[in-house]
Every structure is written in C-alpha cells, then in structure tokens.
Design a protein around this motif. Structure first.
Motif, PDB file in Angstrom:
ATOM      1  N   ARG A   1      -3.125   3.767  -1.976  1.00 33.73           N
ATOM      2  CA  ARG A   1      -2.147   4.306  -0.989  1.00 33.73           C
ATOM      3  C   ARG A   1      -2.687   5.326  -0.273  1.00 33.73           C
ATOM      4  O   ARG A   1      -3.532   6.117  -0.543  1.00 33.73           O
ATOM      5  CB  ARG A   1      -1.044   5.294  -1.814  1.00 33.73           C
ATOM      6  CG  ARG A   1       0.069   4.137  -2.711  1.00 33.73           C
ATOM      7  CD  ARG A   1       0.615   4.991  -3.457  1.00 33.73           C
ATOM      8  NE  ARG A   1      -0.194   5.626  -4.480  1.00 33.73           N
ATOM      9  CZ  ARG A   1       0.054   6.163  -5.796  1.00 33.73           C
ATOM     10  NH1 ARG A   1       1.402   6.508  -5.786  1.00 33.73           N
ATOM     11  NH2 ARG A   1      -0.904   6.589  -6.397  1.00 33.73           N
TER      12      ARG A   1
ATOM     13  N   ALA B   1      -2.708  -1.626  -5.197  1.00 28.43           N
ATOM     14  CA  ALA B   1      -2.907  -1.245  -3.700  1.00 28.43           C
ATOM     15  C   ALA B   1      -3.263   0.280  -3.614  1.00 28.43           C
ATOM     16  O   ALA B   1      -2.300   1.001  -4.049  1.00 28.43           O
ATOM     17  CB  ALA B   1      -1.811  -1.676  -2.961  1.00 28.43           C
TER      18      ALA B   1
ATOM     19  N   HIS C   1       0.766  -1.183  -0.066  1.00 31.69           N
ATOM     20  CA  HIS C   1       0.099  -0.214  -0.042  1.00 31.69           C
ATOM     21  C   HIS C   1       0.955   1.299   0.074  1.00 31.69           C
ATOM     22  O   HIS C   1       0.543   2.262  -0.618  1.00 31.69           O
ATOM     23  CB  HIS C   1      -1.069  -0.070   1.191  1.00 31.69           C
ATOM     24  CG  HIS C   1      -2.190  -1.025   1.083  1.00 31.69           C
ATOM     25  ND1 HIS C   1      -3.123  -0.466   0.098  1.00 31.69           N
ATOM     26  CD2 HIS C   1      -2.415  -2.192   1.302  1.00 31.69           C
ATOM     27  CE1 HIS C   1      -4.019  -1.562   0.037  1.00 31.69           C
ATOM     28  NE2 HIS C   1      -3.514  -2.699   0.805  1.00 31.69           N
TER      29      HIS C   1
END
Length: 106
Positions: A47, A45, A38
């Motif tokens: 952030r 993913a 992340h």
C-alpha cells in the motif's frame, strides 16, 4: 468528409478521457487502476504510504520494482499480475505509477 473526421477526433478524445492508458498523470492512473489491490493490500500488494510494506521492496532497487510491475511477480510476499492486469498500460505508464507509489512510501 469533415464530419467524419470530426467524429473520429471526438471519439479518440473521449477514449483518452475514459481510458487509463490515455491518462498521463501517474496518480490518476494509479487511482483508476491500481487502488483495487494496492489500496487494500490484496494478495500482498504493498500500500502506498505504508513504509513497512515498501522498505524491503525499495531496497531491491527501482529496476526490480519496474520488472515486477511490468512482467508480474509471484513470491512469498504475494502476487502481482503483469501490468496489474491492465495490458493496455504502457511500460512508461507502469514505471511512472511505480515511481509515484515509491515516492509516497519513503
């Protein structure tokens, strides 16, 4: 006998300190386990803090986000393994991490 009990307690306490599953603070668990993907947007993913990454996800509702984080997700936007690949994390910890990331991203 007391020595064995003391050693067992110390061992259990040390595992809580080094194990992400034993960390109560969602931010700390996120930093210890989730930032590898992340933090860099690996495999799509989202952030934390990047509103563009989160806007569509947040509009799906928190229960969908919880389900994707706990059960895993694969779609056009990327891939999320169940519990981010950390099966020792509880559902409650995963939900707290999701809540943390969403709060950082609104």
């Amino acid at each position: 006998m007391k020595t064995r009990r003391l050693i067992a307690i110390m061992l259990a306490a040390s595992l809580l300190i080094i194990s992400p599953a034993g960390t109560a603070d969602a931010k700390s668990v996120y930093e210890a386990t989730c930032t590898a993907c992340h933090g860099f947007g690996v495999a799509g993913a989202p952030r934390p803090g990047d509103k563009a990454d989160w806007v569509v996800r947040i509009t799906q509702g928190i229960e969908v986000l919880y389900a994707h984080a706990i059960d895993g997700f694969s779609g056009q936007t990327g891939f999320m393994p169940p519990k981010g690949g950390f099966p020792d994390l509880s559902d409650e910890q995963i939900k707290a991490i999701v809540d943390y990331m969403v709060a950082e991203s609104k």
